[in-house]
Motif scaffolding. Sequence first.
Motif, PDB file in Angstrom:
ATOM      1  N   LEU A 142       7.641  10.380   7.986  1.00  0.00           N
ATOM      2  CA  LEU A 142       6.952  10.185   9.366  1.00  0.00           C
ATOM      3  C   LEU A 142       7.890  10.656  10.395  1.00  0.00           C
ATOM      4  N   GLY A 172       5.395   8.605  -2.519  1.00  0.00           N
ATOM      5  CA  GLY A 172       6.704   8.112  -2.658  1.00  0.00           C
ATOM      6  C   GLY A 172       7.038   7.120  -1.407  1.00  0.00           C
ATOM      7  N   GLU A 173       6.006   6.629  -0.472  1.00  0.00           N
ATOM      8  CA  GLU A 173       6.314   5.759   0.680  1.00  0.00           C
ATOM      9  C   GLU A 173       5.445   4.771   0.493  1.00  0.00           C
ATOM     10  N   LEU A 174       6.004   3.421   0.374  1.00  0.00           N
ATOM     11  CA  LEU A 174       5.230   2.319   0.275  1.00  0.00           C
ATOM     12  C   LEU A 174       5.374   1.454   1.715  1.00  0.00           C
ATOM     13  N   ALA A 175       4.429   0.744   2.042  1.00  0.00           N
ATOM     14  CA  ALA A 175       4.547  -0.167   3.087  1.00  0.00           C
ATOM     15  C   ALA A 175       4.192  -1.454   2.602  1.00  0.00           C
ATOM     16  N   VAL A 176       5.335  -2.475   2.573  1.00  0.00           N
ATOM     17  CA  VAL A 176       5.374  -3.701   2.089  1.00  0.00           C
ATOM     18  C   VAL A 176       5.210  -4.929   3.021  1.00  0.00           C
ATOM     19  N   VAL A 218       0.862  -1.168   0.059  1.00  0.00           N
ATOM     20  CA  VAL A 218       0.094   0.087  -0.089  1.00  0.00           C
ATOM     21  C   VAL A 218       0.786   1.150  -0.260  1.00  0.00           C
ATOM     22  N   GLU A 219       0.345   2.180  -0.575  1.00  0.00           N
ATOM     23  CA  GLU A 219       1.159   3.664  -0.610  1.00  0.00           C
ATOM     24  C   GLU A 219       0.736   4.383   0.599  1.00  0.00           C
ATOM     25  N   GLU A 220       1.371   4.408   1.562  1.00  0.00           N
ATOM     26  CA  GLU A 220       1.155   5.320   2.874  1.00  0.00           C
ATOM     27  C   GLU A 220       1.360   6.674   2.698  1.00  0.00           C
ATOM     28  N   GLN A 272       9.303  -1.091   5.030  1.00  0.00           N
ATOM     29  CA  GLN A 272       9.091   0.379   4.422  1.00  0.00           C
ATOM     30  C   GLN A 272       9.996   0.748   3.141  1.00  0.00           C
ATOM     31  N   VAL A 273       9.477   1.046   1.971  1.00  0.00           N
ATOM     32  CA  VAL A 273      10.067   1.277   0.951  1.00  0.00           C
ATOM     33  C   VAL A 273       9.947   2.625   0.431  1.00  0.00           C
ATOM     34  N   ARG A 274      10.878   3.567   0.134  1.00  0.00           N
ATOM     35  CA  ARG A 274      10.623   4.644  -0.453  1.00  0.00           C
ATOM     36  C   ARG A 274      11.644   4.917  -1.623  1.00  0.00           C
ATOM     37  N   ARG A 275      10.962   6.124  -2.648  1.00  0.00           N
ATOM     38  CA  ARG A 275      11.871   6.226  -3.675  1.00  0.00           C
ATOM     39  C   ARG A 275      13.153   6.726  -3.228  1.00  0.00           C
TER      40      ARG A 275
END
Lengths: 519, 141
Positions: free
Chosen positions: B55, B31-35, B26-28, B43-46
């Motif tokens: 955050l 540019g920031e995804l939680a997988v 999901v895109e939290e 946590q993944v980000r560009r």
Amino acid sequence: MRKILIANRGEIAVRVIRACRDMGLASVAVYAECDRAARHVRMADEAVAIGPNPPADSYLRIDRLIDAAAQTGADAVHPGYGFLAENEDFAAACRDAGLRFIGPTPEAIALMGSKTAARAEAVKAGVPVVPGSDDPFGADVPDATIAAAAEQIGYPVMIKAVAGGGGKGMRLVADPGGLASAIRAARSEAGAAFGDSAIYLERRLIRPRHIEVQLLGDAHGHVVPFVERECSIQRRHQKVIEETPSAVVSPKLRAQLTSAAAAVARAVRYTNAGTIEFLLDEDGRFYFLEMNTRLQVEHPVTEMVTGVDLVRWQIRIARGERLDLDPAVAITPRGHGIECRIYAEDPDAGFMPSPGRIAAMRVPAGPGIRDDSGVEAGAEIPIYYDPLISKLVAWGADRREAIDRMQRALREYDILGIRTTVPFFRWMLAQPAFESAVFHTGYLDELLQQRQGEPFGSPDKEDEEVAALAAAAYTTYVGRVPPSTHDMRGGPAGNRGGPAGNRGGPGWKSVARAESLRE
Amino acid sequence: MKPDIVRTGDTWSILLGTRSYEVTVVEEAPGELAVSVDGRVVQVRRAGPAGPAGLARRTRQEKHVAGGTEGPQTITAPMPGRIVKVLVTPGDAVAARQGLVVVEAMKMENELRSPKAGTVTDVRVTQGQLVDARAVLVVVE
């Protein structure tokens, strides 16, 4: 009794609505503004708005709850736990309005709600209490008087709220130097939580275990106690894991505990569901701590090992039925039950509350698993209320099987958008001391102190690589390509997997990795 | 080896050879995804320059990980809440992990602590005040 108004929200409102439906009774939900779309509102047969979000303006408004019952023609009220569940004025207001209150009488709530009066009742019933101050210290009692009492009891002492519950207004004081600030903190917390800043003192037992006895009482004088629950895994005096039976309670001790609990309940002519809490010291002696005059958060573990539906019995007792449960069934555990309280808290940030929108959620199921939750994907966790989002319960033929199933369920538990205590529980249940049931009420706080904020369940390299692949696939397909499996699979063969073919994908990095690189 | 990736709703199936993963993305935030990979959250980000202010949690964690407590440190509210108590005043010397402000949210009081030893240069809140997430509360230098 035909229609029950549930004066609560979240998972417990959902739990009671389910019991109503099981019994062919209609249910009425109430809601504050932010809960308009909440699960309990959607599930109930009817729903009534009761005001703005702060609890004092809605879920604690006795007048609005009584009005809501009148408006919908409800003839009974279930208070759940928390909010007004242990408020004798609410129980009395229901009675005065001709509504059946599904809980004890206002008199019993008032009596046991005063922790000092409850201690006196236990002593009268011949049940030992933790040594402490006999009379409450009201708001106007000077610190010097309390200090003198503390000297007499002996340090370390616990300061507790007379109107207390749920660990609020409770402070451990190691030596006289810490007393004044602890009194101030306990009074302020108790005043905010219960509207009563009176406190009392109890000696701090060394490494005690928290053992409690659930019981039911009917209006005809029958009291049935249940097999004990152990709730020694606590963080800052709040229970986080509960189980039944306790690994350290022998059948002989169980007989003593349950008859002591029943004696206290009979002494106060207790009706409906209640719980007597004890501390068990290292020598196997137990002491009455307090009585909770309501359904407990952790009631499902008892239901799992006895097969008794406690909420259904609450309703049956409230409508005057006789408690014809076989007492032997109630105190004989069938297998083992464990509950983890899943909170919207970030365990990696000191268990800071983590409100917000649940972006994705999938709850576990399968053999031996019960999930009592009040939210789903899309739900907002508001900042105004307790951050409990779900209670995950596992049943096994024995403790080992229950732990194994809980671990399996925690792995299946998928929740994104907010942080939860799931990673903490995966770690907690793997601790050797937990596995061998060697713990006490201060165990978890001591353990967390030693960890010094080390993260729980950090993803490993493999998790990170897979996450980077998923992130790359996500950017490729979500928002750019219509999100359907057809497009994913039917596209040009060369596109299959898209840029994810380049492992890790361009432009996406795991935060954890990025951080470790910077170090 | 090419990964085989198939999507069903928020959930993805990833096969690396025969090794199977269940992943939710999901895109939290932009540019920031939680997988979530088999129940563990990553946590993944560009990559590249950090996007809009991350955050609070992440910021704190980065500081923790990188040991980056050089220069002025701002202590921000991790969530909307009410200031229960302000424990310091400008000019106070504080030790690392010393309590600065107590914030109440969701019925719990949380003490925010100093990320380092230093001097309090600014206190921007008072007792009883309501604050939004990420509001600057105290500065320690």
